[in-house]
Design an enzyme around this catalytic site. Structure first.
Site, short mmCIF file in Angstrom:
data_model
loop_
_atom_site.label_atom_id
_atom_site.label_comp_id
_atom_site.label_asym_id
_atom_site.label_seq_id
_atom_site.Cartn_x
_atom_site.Cartn_y
_atom_site.Cartn_z
N GLU A 1 -14.80 18.26 1.77
CA GLU A 1 -14.45 18.42 0.42
C GLU A 1 -15.57 18.60 -0.44
O GLU A 1 -15.73 19.22 -1.43
CB GLU A 1 -13.37 17.66 -0.11
CG GLU A 1 -11.81 18.09 0.47
CD GLU A 1 -11.60 17.03 1.74
OE1 GLU A 1 -10.42 17.01 2.09
OE2 GLU A 1 -12.50 16.64 2.52
N GLU B 1 -6.47 14.28 7.18
CA GLU B 1 -5.90 13.28 6.71
C GLU B 1 -4.62 13.11 7.16
O GLU B 1 -4.18 11.89 7.16
CB GLU B 1 -5.94 13.92 4.89
CG GLU B 1 -7.35 13.66 4.34
CD GLU B 1 -7.15 14.00 2.94
OE1 GLU B 1 -7.95 13.20 2.14
OE2 GLU B 1 -6.79 15.06 2.52
#
Length: 309
Positions: free
Chosen positions: A165, A144
């Site tokens: 995730e 990210e």
């Protein structure tokens, strides 16, 4: 204490802000107008609030530094960009959330940005281009962080990039669902996020996430610095406005975006550097825009020799 490579050899003007002192960030000036930031969140490469705060401090200082026009971000540890966010810190947060007895599914009452979220938002909002030089593992929060940068250059190797995730019952919480969708489009972002995909550097390149893939064993930081130097040589106002327009292109209607583009296009004409480039091309290239004319216009102007007019 700040580890700023060769700082003593780099002349600075008095108004240049000092980089915040932290052992987590190293800053070098490898080319004119370029800052190379190395992040070192420890031997395991785990991002946490302290590392995010340190990086945010560097973003603030570099934004305020008129001598910096482009920034390269890479990992200080070979084979490691940022592995992912610290599960120890995340677990502590989960305990506090559970103890509160609350649910957080009311989107009219959004959760405030954590230091990591705020840091990534500041990189994206910076008027200067940020280039991620992915020198190794970048999963979850590390990936990210790379997505928050404007461009990405990666070193090919055995490491992986991705957003796994959902495999742990979570979801990307550092902007992954939003920034990846803007980069890949909804269909490919859904495939990536819902499957918790982890990809090789070569696959990331095939997906269009990279500006360049450096062969294994190559100098990814050097490749990113060369790209940053090209950007740093351009008039800063045009670069800043172009980044802003592309970054916000999907935030409003097409009409709003076009109006913003028209306005900021005219604003670039107020910049002396831009006017000098346009004037040189009009004079030396008969007003043409092609590769040769652009290269000639961007070449440094030779100073007159002593005694000449």
């Amino acid at each position: 204490m700040t580890r700023e490579a060769d700082a003593a050899e780099t002349p600075e003007t008095p108004e240049t802000p000092e980089t915040p002192e932290t052992p987590l960030i190293e800053i070098d000036r490898p080319a004119p107008g370029v800052a190379l930031v190395r992040i070192d969140p420890g031997p395991e490469g785990l991002m946490d609030a302290a590392a995010a705060d340190a990086l945010a401090g560097a973003v603030t200082a570099l934004d305020a530094d008129p001598g910096v026009r482009a920034v390269v971000l890479t990992g200080a540890v070979p084979g490691m960009f940022v592995r992912h966010y610290s599960l120890i810190e995340l677990g502590a947060t989960a305990g506090k959330v559970a103890a509160s007895g609350r649910r957080f599914n009311d989107l009219s009452r959004p959760v405030k940005p954590a230091p990591f979220n705020a840091c990534l938002d500041r990189i994206q909002a910076s008027p200067k281009p940020w280039i991620a030089a992915l020198n190794g593992w970048a999963m979850g929060g590390g990936f990210e962080l790379a997505l928050a940068c404007d461009l990405r250059v990666a070193l090919d190797g055995p490491w992986k990039f991705g957003l796994p995730e959902v495999r742990a019952g979570l979801l990307p919480g550092g902007g992954g669902t939003q920034r990846l969708t803007r980069l890949l489009g909804e269909a490919r972002a859904l495939d990536f996020v819902l499957r918790g995909r982890i990809v090789s550097p070569a696959e990331a390149d095939r997906l269009g996430l990279l500006s360049a893939l450096v062969p294994e064993g190559g100098d990814v930081a050097g490749a990113a610095v060369a790209l940053a130097a090209d950007l740093a040589a351009l008039p800063r106002l045009g670069i800043a406005h172009a980044k802003r327009l592309v970054r916000t292109a999907l935030d409003g209607t097409l009409e709003q975006g076009l109006a913003a583009e028209r306005t900021l296009f005219v604003d670039t004409l107020t910049d002396p550097d831009t006017r000098a480039l346009v004037d040189r091309m009009a004079r030396d290239a008969d007003g043409r825009i092609d590769e040769a004319a652009l290269a000639a216009a961007q070449a440094p102007v030779k100073a007159p020799e002593a005694g000449t007019a």
